[in-house]
Design a protein around this motif. Structure first.
Motif, PDB file in Angstrom:
ATOM      1  N   TRP A 103       0.888  -1.235   0.021  1.00  0.00           N
ATOM      2  CA  TRP A 103       0.137   0.144  -0.009  1.00  0.00           C
ATOM      3  C   TRP A 103       0.929   1.152  -0.073  1.00  0.00           C
ATOM      4  N   HIS A 105       0.076   4.259   1.154  1.00  0.00           N
ATOM      5  CA  HIS A 105      -0.361   4.826   2.172  1.00  0.00           C
ATOM      6  C   HIS A 105      -1.143   6.149   1.744  1.00  0.00           C
ATOM      7  N   TRP A 106      -1.674   6.126   0.673  1.00  0.00           N
ATOM      8  CA  TRP A 106      -2.704   7.275   0.348  1.00  0.00           C
ATOM      9  C   TRP A 106      -4.241   6.724   0.093  1.00  0.00           C
ATOM     10  N   PRO A 145      -8.080   2.215  -0.971  1.00  0.00           N
ATOM     11  CA  PRO A 145      -6.535   2.388  -0.788  1.00  0.00           C
ATOM     12  C   PRO A 145      -5.906   2.119  -2.087  1.00  0.00           C
ATOM     13  N   LYS A 171      -3.768  11.441   2.863  1.00  0.00           N
ATOM     14  CA  LYS A 171      -3.077  10.802   3.751  1.00  0.00           C
ATOM     15  C   LYS A 171      -3.952  10.273   4.762  1.00  0.00           C
ATOM     16  N   ASN A 178      -6.266   4.422  10.220  1.00  0.00           N
ATOM     17  CA  ASN A 178      -6.384   3.548   9.045  1.00  0.00           C
ATOM     18  C   ASN A 178      -7.527   2.343   9.413  1.00  0.00           C
ATOM     19  N   GLU A 243      -1.908  -5.021   5.470  1.00  0.00           N
ATOM     20  CA  GLU A 243      -1.636  -4.080   6.649  1.00  0.00           C
ATOM     21  C   GLU A 243      -2.971  -3.309   6.964  1.00  0.00           C
TER      22      GLU A 243
END
Length: 272
Positions: A103, A105-106, A145, A171, A178, A243
């Motif tokens: 991922w 992370h956006w 994601p 973000k 998350n 994750e």
């Protein structure tokens, strides 16, 4: 042989069979109708910012199984699903590729504004977003994601989808962590209930296979049953990166049982 059946009242087998591939065409047709209802005078100027971008978008959509035929008379492009598009296997037949994909992370957040008078279009748009495995934060705010900018760009070039929607990168979402976002956007309780139902079904049929021999016809019947049952158990699974998966997630167990059942069937079909 009476195999253990799989049935869940919230899922329809005909819908599971049909929906892969169909909703993209439905979305594009309805998008075009909505845009033209507002007036088509600037449609082509907005839809085709330049011919090269348009040609590339058409090529990518064709590769994905959708043929778009441009018209020059002010009407919407023609749409047709290719046999390859109709036959394409859903992502849940190779879910490990999505689970293991890193991922970035956006979050990608799609926001749209569709008036009540276009309720039918709005419902079909939401159905399409589900095929992209996006989660719903609010009725008109959807999230994923995965980077869906290529799909969004192709839809914009081919059908001016950004006339009713905007895609954002973020973000953070709503100031939540998350895991909080994941549990808010996807109904994992409902998913787990369906998947636990599949696990019980699979265990019973694996037990029936243990130590017994069956005819090829009986084994093929079970194989067909299991493919449909697995589809029902996984069709609403977002297949998130590892994750982001909740601790209680059961999709990996479902995939393992599906593979085990298929392997056991194959072992009996193959000559010894």
């Amino acid at each position: 042989m009476k195999w253990e059946p799989f049935h869940h009242p919230d899922l329809s087998l005909p819908v599971v069979r049909r929906k892969v591939g169909q909703e993209l065409a439905t979305l594009l047709k309805d998008t075009g109708a909505m845009i033209l209802s507002k007036g088509a005078s600037d449609f082509y100027g907005h839809c085709y910012p330049n011919q090269e971008a348009f040609r590339k978008s058409i090529a990518r959509l064709r590769k994905q199984g959708l043929v778009v035929t441009p018209h020059t008379d002010g009407t919407m492009p023609g749409l047709e699903l290719t046999p390859e598009g109709e036959a394409r296997l859903p992502a849940y037949y190779k879910p490990d590729k999505l689970w293991s994909k890193p991922w970035n992370h956006w979050w990608y957040v799609l926001v749209f504004d569709i008036p009540e008078k276009d309720r039918d279009y709005r419902n079909k748009l939401r159905a399409f977003l589900k095929t992209l495995r996006m989660g719903c934060l609010q009725q008109s705010v959807w999230i994923t994601p995965r980077d869906i900018r290529p799909e969004y760009d192709d839809l914009d070039h081919a059908a001016a989808v950004d006339s009713i929607a905007h895609l954002f990168e973020s973000k953070t979402v709503l100031g939540h962590g998350n895991q909080s976002v994941v549990l808010e956007a996807w109904d994992f309780d409902a998913l787990q209930e369906i998947q636990n139902h599949y696990l019980a079904y699979a265990e019973k049929n694996l037990s029936l296979l243990e130590g017994n021999r069956f005819s090829p016809a009986e084994l093929m019947q079970l194989l067909r049953m299991d493919n449909l049952a697995y589809s029902q158990a996984m069709t609403n699974d977002p297949l998130l990166p590892n994750e982001l998966l909740p601790e209680s997630y059961t999709g990996k167990q479902v995939f393992a049982r599906h593979q085990a059942l298929g392997k056991r069937i194959a072992e009996q079909i193959e000559p010894h």
